[in-house]
Design a protein around this motif. Structure first.
Motif, PDB file in Angstrom:
ATOM      1  N   PHE B  54       0.617  -1.200   0.246  1.00  0.00           N
ATOM      2  CA  PHE B  54      -0.135  -0.025  -0.064  1.00  0.00           C
ATOM      3  C   PHE B  54       0.757   1.215   0.113  1.00  0.00           C
ATOM      4  O   PHE B  54       1.690   1.546   1.048  1.00  0.00           O
ATOM      5  N   ASN B  55       0.932   1.967  -1.192  1.00  0.00           N
ATOM      6  CA  ASN B  55       1.629   3.025  -1.323  1.00  0.00           C
ATOM      7  C   ASN B  55       0.682   4.175  -0.777  1.00  0.00           C
ATOM      8  O   ASN B  55      -0.220   4.380  -1.450  1.00  0.00           O
ATOM      9  N   CYS B  56       0.977   5.001   0.278  1.00  0.00           N
ATOM     10  CA  CYS B  56      -0.041   5.815   0.973  1.00  0.00           C
ATOM     11  C   CYS B  56      -0.119   7.156   0.459  1.00  0.00           C
ATOM     12  O   CYS B  56      -0.596   8.209   1.059  1.00  0.00           O
ATOM     13  N   SER B  59       1.806  10.805   3.073  1.00  0.00           N
ATOM     14  CA  SER B  59       0.938  10.945   4.119  1.00  0.00           C
ATOM     15  C   SER B  59       1.308  10.082   5.178  1.00  0.00           C
ATOM     16  O   SER B  59       0.845   8.860   5.598  1.00  0.00           O
ATOM     17  N   GLU B  60       2.383  10.640   5.821  1.00  0.00           N
ATOM     18  CA  GLU B  60       3.244   9.526   6.740  1.00  0.00           C
ATOM     19  C   GLU B  60       2.232   9.150   7.964  1.00  0.00           C
ATOM     20  O   GLU B  60       2.224   8.145   8.498  1.00  0.00           O
ATOM     21  N   ALA B  61       1.393  10.068   8.313  1.00  0.00           N
ATOM     22  CA  ALA B  61       0.784  10.024   9.698  1.00  0.00           C
ATOM     23  C   ALA B  61      -0.180   8.817   9.345  1.00  0.00           C
ATOM     24  O   ALA B  61      -0.598   7.904  10.155  1.00  0.00           O
ATOM     25  N   ASN B  62      -1.163   9.047   8.377  1.00  0.00           N
ATOM     26  CA  ASN B  62      -2.124   8.147   7.819  1.00  0.00           C
ATOM     27  C   ASN B  62      -1.369   6.812   7.649  1.00  0.00           C
ATOM     28  O   ASN B  62      -1.961   5.684   7.985  1.00  0.00           O
ATOM     29  N   MET B  63      -0.377   6.769   7.078  1.00  0.00           N
ATOM     30  CA  MET B  63       0.528   5.397   6.599  1.00  0.00           C
ATOM     31  C   MET B  63       0.632   4.836   8.128  1.00  0.00           C
ATOM     32  O   MET B  63       0.534   3.573   8.062  1.00  0.00           O
ATOM     33  N   ALA B  65      -0.784   4.994  11.047  1.00  0.00           N
ATOM     34  CA  ALA B  65      -1.937   4.407  11.959  1.00  0.00           C
ATOM     35  C   ALA B  65      -2.677   3.480  11.061  1.00  0.00           C
ATOM     36  O   ALA B  65      -3.487   2.559  11.702  1.00  0.00           O
ATOM     37  N   THR B  66      -2.534   3.585   9.840  1.00  0.00           N
ATOM     38  CA  THR B  66      -3.064   2.666   8.678  1.00  0.00           C
ATOM     39  C   THR B  66      -2.360   1.210   8.927  1.00  0.00           C
ATOM     40  O   THR B  66      -3.140   0.054   8.930  1.00  0.00           O
ATOM     41  N   ALA B  68      -1.199   0.384  11.791  1.00  0.00           N
ATOM     42  CA  ALA B  68      -1.491  -0.057  13.002  1.00  0.00           C
ATOM     43  C   ALA B  68      -2.947  -0.864  12.729  1.00  0.00           C
ATOM     44  O   ALA B  68      -3.043  -1.754  13.447  1.00  0.00           O
ATOM     45  N   GLY B  69      -3.870  -0.278  11.997  1.00  0.00           N
ATOM     46  CA  GLY B  69      -4.980  -0.971  11.765  1.00  0.00           C
ATOM     47  C   GLY B  69      -5.002  -2.347  11.289  1.00  0.00           C
ATOM     48  O   GLY B  69      -5.550  -3.133  11.583  1.00  0.00           O
ATOM     49  N   ASN B  92       3.332  10.974  17.201  1.00  0.00           N
ATOM     50  CA  ASN B  92       2.186  10.606  18.131  1.00  0.00           C
ATOM     51  C   ASN B  92       1.415   9.574  17.466  1.00  0.00           C
ATOM     52  O   ASN B  92       0.816   8.633  18.288  1.00  0.00           O
ATOM     53  N   GLN B  93       1.450   9.236  16.302  1.00  0.00           N
ATOM     54  CA  GLN B  93       0.827   8.124  15.642  1.00  0.00           C
ATOM     55  C   GLN B  93       1.393   6.792  16.329  1.00  0.00           C
ATOM     56  O   GLN B  93       0.751   5.828  16.619  1.00  0.00           O
ATOM     57  N   SER B  97      -1.001   4.704  18.479  1.00  0.00           N
ATOM     58  CA  SER B  97      -1.596   3.718  17.873  1.00  0.00           C
ATOM     59  C   SER B  97      -0.658   2.070  17.712  1.00  0.00           C
ATOM     60  O   SER B  97      -1.010   1.339  17.259  1.00  0.00           O
TER      61      SER B  97
END
Lengths: 278, 317
Positions: B54-56, B59-63, B65-66, B68-69, B92-93, B97
């Motif tokens: 998954f190339n996000c 968007s490092e923060a989203n990467m 936490a994603t 983590a999911g 913080n992510q 997370s």
């Protein structure tokens, strides 16, 4: 929404939500701190989810076929824990330990509590985590719904929009998100801090199926959720217009109760008011 | 520095090779990147297993936490980008997370340290080890060469829980033969010695070995340790160094604040206090230049280590 035999009626949902609100008042008062305002504004949404919409099993919180709920606005933990207690995940007696030393009921949603899937509290991360879970489920062929409850202040966070883009681009149509749009954030009214309007246009522009509802009308909550289940190819954002502090006259639309617990006198008055509601 | 006839090898290439191999055997392995997949070498995994890559985007923060999911739903997750973004855009992510819930996410960061070179200060990350070792539940791994990077990638996939691995952009000389297994939390003594210990991490392990040869010519017998895990720290080896040699030099391509040197000082001060001289970046940012020029300019060389050894031995007297 098909009402399966176990699904409560709207009047029963109202009764549960009233009990949840009373619990929020009691436990934040007992804790001496916490976030009652956003717990009260989202109480109807969480009640509808746990008593009518989500597939879940309080006796088996890790049941493989369950839907996944993420309280991205982790500060609404008093409301969330109260719903979980009503649903049978934790004993109601435990609620009074909220925020106290040694408790499982941490001040913000915490996975140590049965039924809580994700620890939250730092805003903006819930939707990203939902994206990860949705991707994993797609790989594994799992059909669970992933439901995220966000705050309107959370739309200030950059990560929210990173996740918004990502979820739409990856066509994560198993995600249903709610924004509890109560119009108030920590420091005051959102329109005076960082106005996020028009939220509908923003989420639409990011590729989401957007539905606006009255977040205190169970019929609308249920209908919007059902619509999200039928929506293919894109995630759904349900923007729920709500009232901060809903159900207690002096807490409604009052920014000071975002992160402040009611005193004993205020709690008594609030409980009396809630008892009078149907 | 490395002698001219030494074969330099890419740590990034070996990271990518390990992912590719593991991906063929483990359907639950997923990899994320944030628009730097060619540089971090996760792109090869992406070509081979496009449904698990998954190339996000940027968007490092989203990467994070994603990631983590994905891990919460049972996947073994590697997330990569440059060290400065992997830890700096996402602290913080990672904290909320990944570290707090002890999620099974491995953050593998390339382009750590000064040897990033011409990209300059904004891209040269000297604070990442400090950020990551300060997090409860976090494992921090710094492989010293290409072969260790390959081994460490396997070791991280085999362990449960959060981990951070950092390696550089520049090709580096080998210090390990690949036969010794990589064990998270275990340091290796590469050279025995009685006068002083040089505890190094990352590409400065090679410089430490060269320094020990230079010191030997002048009659100083240095013990050399490759500290390839910063957390959990191999305190046993550190205290052994303190007792056997009575003085320690640490060497790292990282700020002297919060890095390996501070970890070693904490271990010795609580167990067997001896003088420690920390060689690293002296609480500064970097600048543009060729990797090797920069390492010389900032003293992260065998000569720099020899100089630190002289100073620490003076303190001991």
């Amino acid at each position: 929404m098909e009402h399966s035999p176990g699904t409560p009626s709207v009047s029963e949902l109202r009764r549960i939500a009233r009990d949840v609100r009373k619990s929020v008042i009691r436990i934040t008062n007992a804790a001496g701190s916490g976030h009652p305002g956003g717990s009260l504004s989202s109480a109807d949404i969480m009640t509808a989810l746990y008593f009518g919409l989500l597939k879940h099993d309080p006796k088996n919180p890790h049941w493989e076929g369950r839907d996944i709920f993420i309280l991205s606005k982790g500060h609404a933990a008093p409301g969330y824990y109260s719903v979980l207690a009503q649903a049978g995940y934790i004993p109601e007696s435990e609620l009074m330990t909220l925020r106290k030393l040694g408790t499982r009921l941490q001040g913000h949603a915490h996975t140590g509590v049965p039924g809580v899937e994700v620890s939250t509290g730092s805003l903006g991360q819930g939707l990203s985590i939902a994206c990860g879970i949705a991707l994993a489920h797609r790989l594994d062929g799992r059909k669970s719904r992933i439901v995220v409850l966000m705050s309107d202040g959370e739309n200030d966070e950059g990560e929210t929009w990173e996740a918004a883009m990502f979820a739409a681009y990856r066509k994560l149509d198993t995600i249903t998100a709610f924004i509890d749009r109560n119009g108030i954030q920590n420091d005051g009214f959102t329109k005076d801090i960082l106005d996020t309007s028009v939220l509908e246009d923003k989420w639409k522009a990011f590729g989401w199926n957007v539905i606006t509802i009255n977040g205190h009308d169970f019929g609308e909550i249920i209908h919007a959720y059902s619509t999200s289940l039928q929506t293919k190819g894109r995630p759904t954002m349900i923007i729920a217009n709500t009232v901060k502090g809903k159900g207690v006259s002096f807490m409604e639309n009052n920014p000071s109760f975002h992160g402040k617990a009611p005193t004993a006198d205020e709690a008594a008055k609030a409980l009396k008011e809630l008892d009078r509601t149907d | 520095m490395a002698s001219a006839n030494l074969k330099l090898e890419s740590q990034r290439k070996e990271y990518g090779r390990a992912l590719l191999e593991m991906g063929a055997k483990n359907d639950d392995l997923v990899v994320l990147d944030s628009d730097l997949s060619v540089s971090t070498r996760t792109a090869d995994f992406g070509k081979a297993f496009p449904d698990r890559f998954f190339n996000c985007g940027v968007s490092e923060a989203n990467m994070v936490a994603t990631a983590a999911g994905l891990a919460m739903a049972g996947k073994t997750v590697f997330a990569s980008t440059f060290a400065v973004f992997a830890t700096g855009m996402t602290y913080n992510q990672i904290r909320q997370s990944i570290a707090y819930p002890s999620t099974n996410v491995k953050i593998a960061a390339s382009h750590a340290g000064l040897s990033v070179g011409p990209d300059g200060a904004t891209h040269q990350m000297f604070e990442d080890i400090g950020l990551m070792r300060g997090l409860p539940n976090m494992t921090v791994v710094v492989p010293a060469d290409a072969s260790q990077t390959y081994q460490a990638t396997y070791a991280l996939a085999a362990m449960k829980g959060p981990a951070y691995m950092r390696f550089g952009r520049a090709d580096v000389p080998p210090v390990s033969d690949g036969h010794e297994p990589f064990r998270i939390g275990k340091a290796s003594v590469l050279r025995e010695g009685k006068d002083v210990s040089i505890i190094a991490t990352g590409q400065l392990v090679h410089a430490a070995l060269i320094a020990s040869s230079m010191l030997a010519e002048h009659g100083t017998d240095a013990r050399v340790v490759n500290m390839s895990t910063i957390k959990p720290l191999d305190t046993g080896v550190i205290l052994d160094c303190a007792r056997k040699t009575g003085a320690i030099v640490t060497a790292e391509e990282h700020n002297v604040v919060n890095g390996l040197g501070d970890a070693v000082c904490a271990a010795t001060s609580g167990g067997y206090p001896v003088p420690v001289r920390k060689l690293g970046l002296n609480d500064t940012f970097g600048e543009s230049g060729q990797a090797e020029e920069l390492m010389v300019r900032y003293g992260l060389t065998a000569e720099g280590i020899v100089d630190s050894v002289a100073k620490v031995m003076k303190i001991r007297q």
